[in-house]
Design a protein around this motif. Structure first.
Motif, PDB file in Angstrom:
ATOM      1  N   VAL A  16      26.367 -46.434 -60.841  1.00 14.70           N
ATOM      2  CA  VAL A  16      26.312 -45.504 -61.982  1.00 14.70           C
ATOM      3  C   VAL A  16      27.472 -45.785 -62.930  1.00 14.70           C
ATOM      4  O   VAL A  16      27.303 -45.820 -64.153  1.00 14.70           O
ATOM      5  CB  VAL A  16      26.328 -44.037 -61.498  1.00 14.70           C
ATOM      6  CG1 VAL A  16      26.489 -43.085 -62.669  1.00 14.70           C
ATOM      7  CG2 VAL A  16      25.067 -43.725 -60.715  1.00 14.70           C
ATOM      8  N   LEU A  17      28.659 -45.997 -62.367  1.00 18.32           N
ATOM      9  CA  LEU A  17      29.819 -46.328 -63.200  1.00 18.32           C
ATOM     10  C   LEU A  17      29.552 -47.604 -63.991  1.00 18.32           C
ATOM     11  O   LEU A  17      29.810 -47.664 -65.194  1.00 18.32           O
ATOM     12  CB  LEU A  17      31.074 -46.483 -62.337  1.00 18.32           C
ATOM     13  CG  LEU A  17      31.653 -45.203 -61.732  1.00 18.32           C
ATOM     14  CD1 LEU A  17      32.656 -45.537 -60.636  1.00 18.32           C
ATOM     15  CD2 LEU A  17      32.284 -44.339 -62.808  1.00 18.32           C
ATOM     16  N   GLU A  18      29.038 -48.614 -63.322  1.00 16.49           N
ATOM     17  CA  GLU A  18      28.766 -49.901 -63.987  1.00 16.49           C
ATOM     18  C   GLU A  18      27.754 -49.744 -65.109  1.00 16.49           C
ATOM     19  O   GLU A  18      27.916 -50.318 -66.190  1.00 16.49           O
ATOM     20  CB  GLU A  18      28.263 -50.917 -62.960  1.00 16.49           C
ATOM     21  CG  GLU A  18      28.091 -52.314 -63.528  1.00 16.49           C
ATOM     22  CD  GLU A  18      27.658 -53.309 -62.479  1.00 16.49           C
ATOM     23  OE1 GLU A  18      26.911 -54.238 -62.838  1.00 16.49           O
ATOM     24  OE2 GLU A  18      28.053 -53.170 -61.308  1.00 16.49           O
ATOM     25  N   ASP A  25      37.875 -48.777 -60.977  1.00 14.55           N
ATOM     26  CA  ASP A  25      39.245 -48.814 -61.505  1.00 14.55           C
ATOM     27  C   ASP A  25      39.451 -47.826 -62.650  1.00 14.55           C
ATOM     28  O   ASP A  25      40.585 -47.503 -63.005  1.00 14.55           O
ATOM     29  CB  ASP A  25      39.614 -50.218 -61.980  1.00 14.55           C
ATOM     30  CG  ASP A  25      39.822 -51.174 -60.831  1.00 14.55           C
ATOM     31  OD1 ASP A  25      40.014 -50.713 -59.682  1.00 14.55           O
ATOM     32  OD2 ASP A  25      39.809 -52.391 -61.067  1.00 14.55           O
ATOM     33  N   ASP A  26      38.354 -47.355 -63.256  1.00 10.75           N
ATOM     34  CA  ASP A  26      38.429 -46.398 -64.359  1.00 10.75           C
ATOM     35  C   ASP A  26      38.394 -44.942 -63.895  1.00 10.75           C
ATOM     36  O   ASP A  26      38.533 -44.027 -64.696  1.00 10.75           O
ATOM     37  CB  ASP A  26      37.273 -46.638 -65.341  1.00 10.75           C
ATOM     38  CG  ASP A  26      37.292 -48.034 -65.918  1.00 10.75           C
ATOM     39  OD1 ASP A  26      38.334 -48.415 -66.489  1.00 10.75           O
ATOM     40  OD2 ASP A  26      36.285 -48.758 -65.775  1.00 10.75           O
ATOM     41  N   VAL A  27      38.197 -44.724 -62.604  1.00 13.90           N
ATOM     42  CA  VAL A  27      38.106 -43.362 -62.069  1.00 13.90           C
ATOM     43  C   VAL A  27      39.496 -42.734 -62.048  1.00 13.90           C
ATOM     44  O   VAL A  27      40.441 -43.299 -61.510  1.00 13.90           O
ATOM     45  CB  VAL A  27      37.475 -43.366 -60.659  1.00 13.90           C
ATOM     46  CG1 VAL A  27      37.542 -41.978 -60.033  1.00 13.90           C
ATOM     47  CG2 VAL A  27      36.024 -43.845 -60.736  1.00 13.90           C
ATOM     48  N   VAL A  28      39.605 -41.562 -62.674  1.00  9.53           N
ATOM     49  CA  VAL A  28      40.884 -40.852 -62.733  1.00  9.53           C
ATOM     50  C   VAL A  28      40.877 -39.585 -61.883  1.00  9.53           C
ATOM     51  O   VAL A  28      41.929 -39.028 -61.593  1.00  9.53           O
ATOM     52  CB  VAL A  28      41.271 -40.504 -64.193  1.00  9.53           C
ATOM     53  CG1 VAL A  28      41.508 -41.771 -65.004  1.00  9.53           C
ATOM     54  CG2 VAL A  28      40.219 -39.625 -64.849  1.00  9.53           C
ATOM     55  N   LYS A  29      39.708 -39.110 -61.498  1.00  4.09           N
ATOM     56  CA  LYS A  29      39.594 -37.878 -60.716  1.00  4.09           C
ATOM     57  C   LYS A  29      38.419 -37.993 -59.771  1.00  4.09           C
ATOM     58  O   LYS A  29      37.331 -38.415 -60.165  1.00  4.09           O
ATOM     59  CB  LYS A  29      39.386 -36.688 -61.656  1.00  4.09           C
ATOM     60  CG  LYS A  29      39.164 -35.348 -60.961  1.00  4.09           C
ATOM     61  CD  LYS A  29      40.456 -34.798 -60.385  1.00  4.09           C
ATOM     62  CE  LYS A  29      40.301 -33.373 -59.895  1.00  4.09           C
ATOM     63  NZ  LYS A  29      40.006 -33.247 -58.482  1.00  4.09           N
ATOM     64  N   VAL A  79      35.280 -38.650 -62.138  1.00  7.78           N
ATOM     65  CA  VAL A  79      35.516 -38.639 -63.583  1.00  7.78           C
ATOM     66  C   VAL A  79      36.193 -39.965 -63.911  1.00  7.78           C
ATOM     67  O   VAL A  79      37.214 -40.312 -63.315  1.00  7.78           O
ATOM     68  CB  VAL A  79      36.420 -37.455 -64.002  1.00  7.78           C
ATOM     69  CG1 VAL A  79      36.735 -37.532 -65.481  1.00  7.78           C
ATOM     70  CG2 VAL A  79      35.767 -36.130 -63.637  1.00  7.78           C
ATOM     71  N   ALA A  80      35.588 -40.700 -64.827  1.00 12.88           N
ATOM     72  CA  ALA A  80      36.139 -41.978 -65.238  1.00 12.88           C
ATOM     73  C   ALA A  80      36.587 -41.880 -66.697  1.00 12.88           C
ATOM     74  O   ALA A  80      36.004 -41.138 -67.488  1.00 12.88           O
ATOM     75  CB  ALA A  80      35.115 -43.094 -65.083  1.00 12.88           C
TER      76      ALA A  80
END
Length: 85
Positions: A16-18, A25-29, A79-80
């Motif tokens: 899903v992120l992709e 690496d973009d996940v902050v939470k 959360v990214a």
């Protein structure tokens, strides 16, 4: 809790992120909801370590009385943050 189902969820979150132009690496939470935190925490920590690198994202662990999927053992929200450009 077995490691395999949670690893599968981690891979699905990665997909899903992709699709959104992001990655782990973009996940902050990271927020995980558990029916049994004591039984799940070590597995969830291993999965977090599998997909997330230092500096690790913020992580909240929440006990839940029930989940949306009655057959599930946990739910995971990420959360990214993508940089502008």
């Amino acid at each position: 809790t077995s490691l395999n189902p949670v690893l599968t969820v981690g891979r699905q979150i990665g997909e899903v992120l992709e699709a959104s132009g992001a990655g782990w690496d973009d996940v902050v939470k990271l927020t995980s909801f558990h029916l049994d935190i004591g039984a799940d925490i070590r597995v969830m920590a291993a999965v977090k370590d599998e997909f997330c690198r230092k500096p690790y994202p913020a992580w909240s662990v929440i006990g839940a009385g029930s989940l949306a999927n009655p057959d599930g053992v946990c739910e995971i929200e990420v959360v990214a943050c993508l940089s502008a450009g």
